[in-house]
Design an enzyme around this catalytic site. Structure first.
Site, PDB file in Angstrom:
ATOM      1  N   ASP A 118      -7.247  -1.749   4.173  1.00  0.00           N
ATOM      2  CA  ASP A 118      -6.356  -2.817   3.719  1.00  0.00           C
ATOM      3  C   ASP A 118      -6.750  -4.170   4.304  1.00  0.00           C
ATOM      4  O   ASP A 118      -6.248  -5.195   3.870  1.00  0.00           O
ATOM      5  CB  ASP A 118      -4.903  -2.516   4.128  1.00  0.00           C
ATOM      6  CG  ASP A 118      -4.405  -1.212   3.525  1.00  0.00           C
ATOM      7  OD1 ASP A 118      -4.783  -0.919   2.383  1.00  0.00           O
ATOM      8  OD2 ASP A 118      -3.653  -0.489   4.199  1.00  0.00           O
ATOM      9  N   GLU A 171       0.757  30.473   7.341  1.00  0.00           N
ATOM     10  CA  GLU A 171       0.519  29.054   7.616  1.00  0.00           C
ATOM     11  C   GLU A 171       0.788  28.671   9.073  1.00  0.00           C
ATOM     12  O   GLU A 171       0.230  27.715   9.579  1.00  0.00           O
ATOM     13  CB  GLU A 171       1.369  28.173   6.676  1.00  0.00           C
ATOM     14  CG  GLU A 171       1.025  28.336   5.202  1.00  0.00           C
ATOM     15  CD  GLU A 171      -0.392  27.923   4.832  1.00  0.00           C
ATOM     16  OE1 GLU A 171      -1.336  28.468   5.433  1.00  0.00           O
ATOM     17  OE2 GLU A 171      -0.557  27.079   3.945  1.00  0.00           O
ATOM     18  N   HIS A 215      -4.557  23.622   9.435  1.00  0.00           N
ATOM     19  CA  HIS A 215      -4.714  22.650   8.344  1.00  0.00           C
ATOM     20  C   HIS A 215      -3.439  21.812   8.175  1.00  0.00           C
ATOM     21  O   HIS A 215      -2.336  22.332   8.329  1.00  0.00           O
ATOM     22  CB  HIS A 215      -5.027  23.398   7.044  1.00  0.00           C
ATOM     23  CG  HIS A 215      -5.530  22.500   5.959  1.00  0.00           C
ATOM     24  ND1 HIS A 215      -4.686  21.720   5.203  1.00  0.00           N
ATOM     25  CD2 HIS A 215      -6.783  22.244   5.525  1.00  0.00           C
ATOM     26  CE1 HIS A 215      -5.411  21.022   4.336  1.00  0.00           C
ATOM     27  NE2 HIS A 215      -6.689  21.320   4.513  1.00  0.00           N
ATOM     28  N   VAL A 217      -3.200  32.415   0.966  1.00  0.00           N
ATOM     29  CA  VAL A 217      -2.567  31.117   0.684  1.00  0.00           C
ATOM     30  C   VAL A 217      -3.671  30.066   0.634  1.00  0.00           C
ATOM     31  O   VAL A 217      -4.378  29.858   1.626  1.00  0.00           O
ATOM     32  CB  VAL A 217      -1.555  30.745   1.803  1.00  0.00           C
ATOM     33  CG1 VAL A 217      -0.820  29.462   1.455  1.00  0.00           C
ATOM     34  CG2 VAL A 217      -0.562  31.869   2.039  1.00  0.00           C
ATOM     35  N   GLY A 218      -3.824  29.411  -0.526  1.00  0.00           N
ATOM     36  CA  GLY A 218      -4.894  28.408  -0.601  1.00  0.00           C
ATOM     37  C   GLY A 218      -5.060  27.857  -1.997  1.00  0.00           C
ATOM     38  O   GLY A 218      -4.148  27.911  -2.824  1.00  0.00           O
ATOM     39  N   GLY A 234       2.329  44.420   6.263  1.00  0.00           N
ATOM     40  CA  GLY A 234       1.543  45.365   5.467  1.00  0.00           C
ATOM     41  C   GLY A 234       1.039  44.798   4.152  1.00  0.00           C
ATOM     42  O   GLY A 234       0.281  45.460   3.435  1.00  0.00           O
ATOM     43  N   GLY A 276      -8.518  27.943   2.199  1.00  0.00           N
ATOM     44  CA  GLY A 276      -7.185  28.359   2.622  1.00  0.00           C
ATOM     45  C   GLY A 276      -7.260  29.383   3.727  1.00  0.00           C
ATOM     46  O   GLY A 276      -8.157  29.325   4.573  1.00  0.00           O
ATOM     47  N   ASP A 333       0.876  -1.154   0.000  1.00  0.00           N
ATOM     48  CA  ASP A 333       0.000   0.000   0.000  1.00  0.00           C
ATOM     49  C   ASP A 333       0.922   1.215   0.000  1.00  0.00           C
ATOM     50  O   ASP A 333       2.003   1.168   0.576  1.00  0.00           O
ATOM     51  CB  ASP A 333      -0.843  -0.054   1.283  1.00  0.00           C
ATOM     52  CG  ASP A 333      -1.756   1.140   1.402  1.00  0.00           C
ATOM     53  OD1 ASP A 333      -2.425   1.452   0.409  1.00  0.00           O
ATOM     54  OD2 ASP A 333      -1.783   1.760   2.476  1.00  0.00           O
TER      55      ASP A 333
END
Length: 673
Positions: A555, A386, A391, A433-434, A428, A421, A353
């Site tokens: 599995d 981030e 996330h 971000v996304g 400034g 995101g 796997d």
């Protein structure tokens, strides 16, 4: 739901019971042996029996617990075998012990002649020792089904008149509205009605990244809700859920595997038949063709049965297995049973796997692509945003920045946009971000970035877009990366002449990329969880002996379907319960180790069996008294039992030589030995 043949006895209780029986037989055999003809004539022991008893009466009393408790499992087993119209080891042992003891009892009661209680009890002790060893080696009883069912939460929060009420999961019905809080498990298969969140489905689908769910999305029972609050409507409950279907697949696979066992039973059948017929023929020849006393004829007959008793045969495998399992355990490779070791030796194809097995199962940054800002300016801005987010992709970017020592910048007015995101102000600048949905919402034109996005996706990477003040500034490529020893594991398997196949539910791009990096022979991608077992069956259909390596609930059916199921490291309890072999560490290099231990163990088993068969061939004519008239060479049953144990001892010593087997070593950093 269990399929065990020993009532409710757990494996551990059965092993303990066998040990007690062996100890009773062994301890009582010592005084019986001392007060027997062997004690008197061979060992020179001439102390009178206690309480003024005759020696044979004292032996009879001591033999009662051995015959009627310790050995009773042989008589019970023999009775069951005969009722099923077959012959097995139990019949042989029961006949040898029963005949010797009964004959001695008759002699004691009629008061004349030689008895050989010691032959019966010593034999019982040696055979029980063999059984105890074997059961210890067979240890891992299978609780797969129980742990599968335990994955589903016991309680569910059902909304009644808008208020959450806790009810047992079993009472949830189709159409119920269920509330799932962050960190909670989803109780049944359902559809999201309200709320957005990322769901960790790895335990069921093996998918490494949490999957975003919004109203209308389907969710699977037993998966974990990570961040948001969800209201879901139950679609499938009880036996219809994906989890329950997996349970029944595992059960089917477990119940459908016994061809090798039947072969072993047939071999034992013929061996037992030869022993019984040989013993009877020997007794009759001595009775009818010579003028020897009855007692000698019986002795010869029993000696033949004892010496043919495939006990060095019976021990040949368990001792090799105990050493082999110990050797594996030292490297964190746990074999559930003897069959697993034997099967490991014959494996020609290993199916792995991808997620969590060959790869770490968590995203890592593979690189930054810059468009309108240089990398040294872009990275601190992205990292600042981030570091505020929870996330998994954000966590991967933050980790990457920390490792590279990117300076920390404060992020203001941070806002998380679920499923898209995050946005914040850094130095400034307004930094977004996304994914492309976030860029659209921010009114950012993708331009050149769209092509780069497609290229990354085709290569099996996840891309995160970065916009600064409304302009596209760059992309971050993320991917599930191979474990450090994955390539070495594939090489070691190739060196052992084993073909390597990667099987994954992930997209073809990702799978092909990892396959290329690791030098894997065949890549099978985009396989649904329920179809993994079918893929394994297809490979088996082509004449391959297949080992499957996996770590998730999804599995489990494939692990059960494969000739050899190997659960890796941090796998779910279910994968671990269904597998035949468990790798305690999440190190793919332990897969070739498991196969090599299997091969070495089977090699020892074959050497041991060859010795045991050779020994029987030489010992049988002596036991039958063929050389008695010629050179006076005979064997008593207890001497036969002792030579049999000597043979078993040699077999055990040979098995111990297994410990010198060389195994692949995992490189562990600069000081790896």
């Amino acid at each position: 739901m269990g399929h065990g043949g020993h009532g409710d006895l757990s494996m551990a209780a059965m092993v303990a019971d066998m040990r007690r029986r062996f100890l009773v037989a062994a301890v009582l055999s010592v005084p019986i042996l001392l007060w027997s003809a062997i004690g008197r004539d061979v060992l020179g022991f001439d102390v009178p029996a206690p309480f003024g008893l005759r020696d044979d009466v004292f032996q009879l009393i001591l033999s009662l617990p051995v015959i009627f408790w310790a050995s009773w499992i042989f008589f019970g087993g023999a009775f069951r075998a005969l009722r099923a119209r077959t012959l097995d080891m139990m019949v042989l042992v029961a006949v040898a012990i029963g005949t010797g003891w009964t004959y001695s009892l008759v002699v004691t009661l009629t008061g004349g002649g030689e008895v050989f209680y010691e032959a019966a009890t010593v034999l019982a002790a040696f055979v029980l020792l063999g059984h105890w060893f074997e059961m210890r080696a067979r240890g891992g009883a299978n609780d797969a089904i129980r742990s599968l069912l335990e994955l589903a939460p016991e309680k569910a929060l059902v909304l009644r008149d808008g208020e959450p009420v806790e009810v047992p999961t079993a009472q949830v019905v189709v159409g119920d509205l269920v509330l799932v809080r962050p960190g909670g498990r989803i109780p049944v298969d359902a559809v999201v009605v309200a709320g957005e969140s990322d769901i960790d489905e790895s335990m069921v689908t093996g998918e490494s990244l949490p999957v975003h769910k919004a109203p209308g999305s389907e969710v699977i029972g037993a998966t974990i809700n990570t961040t948001g609050i969800l209201r879901v409507r139950a679609v499938k409950v009880g036996a219809d859920t994906a989890l329950a279907q997996i349970v029944s697949l595992v059960q089917q696979a477990q119940n459908s595997r016994a061809p090798g066992q039947r072969l072993a039973d047939r071999a034992a059948f013929w061996l037992v038949l030869v022993a019984l017929v040989g013993g009877l023929a020997t007794g009759l020849v001595w009775l009818l063709a010579t003028d020897r006393p009855t007692q000698e004829a019986v002795l010869f007959a029993i000696t033949v049965v004892v010496i043919t008793c495939p006990d060095a045969l019976g021990l040949a495998t368990p001792t090799a297995i105990m050493v082999g399992t110990g050797l594996g355990a030292g490297r964190g490779v746990l074999f559930k049973n003897a069959t697993a070791l034997e099967t490991a030796a014959g494996v020609t194809t290993v199916v792995m796997d991808k997620t969590g097995t060959l790869t770490k199962g968590e995203p890592e940054v593979t690189g930054f692509e810059t468009l309108s800002l240089p990398e040294e300016d872009l990275v601190p801005l992205v990292a600042a945003v981030e570091r505020e987010s929870e996330h998994p992709l954000a966590a991967a970017i933050a980790r990457h920045a920390d490792v590279r020592g990117v300076p920390r910048r404060p992020a203001e007015a941070f806002s998380n946009v679920p499923g898209q995101g995050a946005v914040a102000t850094v130095d400034g600048y307004r930094v977004a971000v996304g994914n492309s949905r976030l860029m659209r919402a921010e009114g950012v034109a993708l331009g050149e970035a769209a092509r780069r996005l497609d290229a990354l996706a085709a290569d099996g990477r996840t891309a995160v877009l970065v916009a600064v003040d409304g302009r596209i500034a760059g992309l971050v490529g993320l991917a599930d990366t191979p474990r450090p020893s994955a390539a070495a594991a594939v090489t070691a398997l190739h060196d052992a002449g084993v073909e390597v196949v990667m099987l994954t539910g992930d997209n073809a791009g990702t799978a092909q990329r990892i396959g290329r990096e690791l030098g894997i022979d065949t890549v099978i991608a985009e396989v649904l969880p329920g179809d993994k077992a079918a893929e394994i069956a297809r490979l088996q259909g082509g004449g391959r002996r297949v080992a499957m390596v996996g770590d998730g609930v999804n599995d489990a059916p494939a692990l059960a379907q494969a000739d050899l199921g190997i659960a890796i490291g941090a796998g779910t309890d279910v994968a671990i319960e269904t597998a035949d072999v468990v790798l305690m560490r999440s190190d793919p290099l332990d897969v070739p180790t498991a196969l090599l231990v299997g091969r070495a163990t089977v090699r020892k088993m074959r050497q041991n069996l060859a010795w045991a068969v050779g020994y029987n061939t030489v010992a049988l004519p002596i036991a039958a008294g063929v050389f008695a008239p010629l050179v006076g060479l005979t064997l008593r049953p207890e001497i036969a039992a002792l030579t049999m144990s000597g043979s078993s001892f040699l077999v055990a010593v040979n098995a111990l030589l297994l410990k010198r087997q060389k195994l692949p070593r995992t490189p562990t950093g600069p000081h790896a030995d």
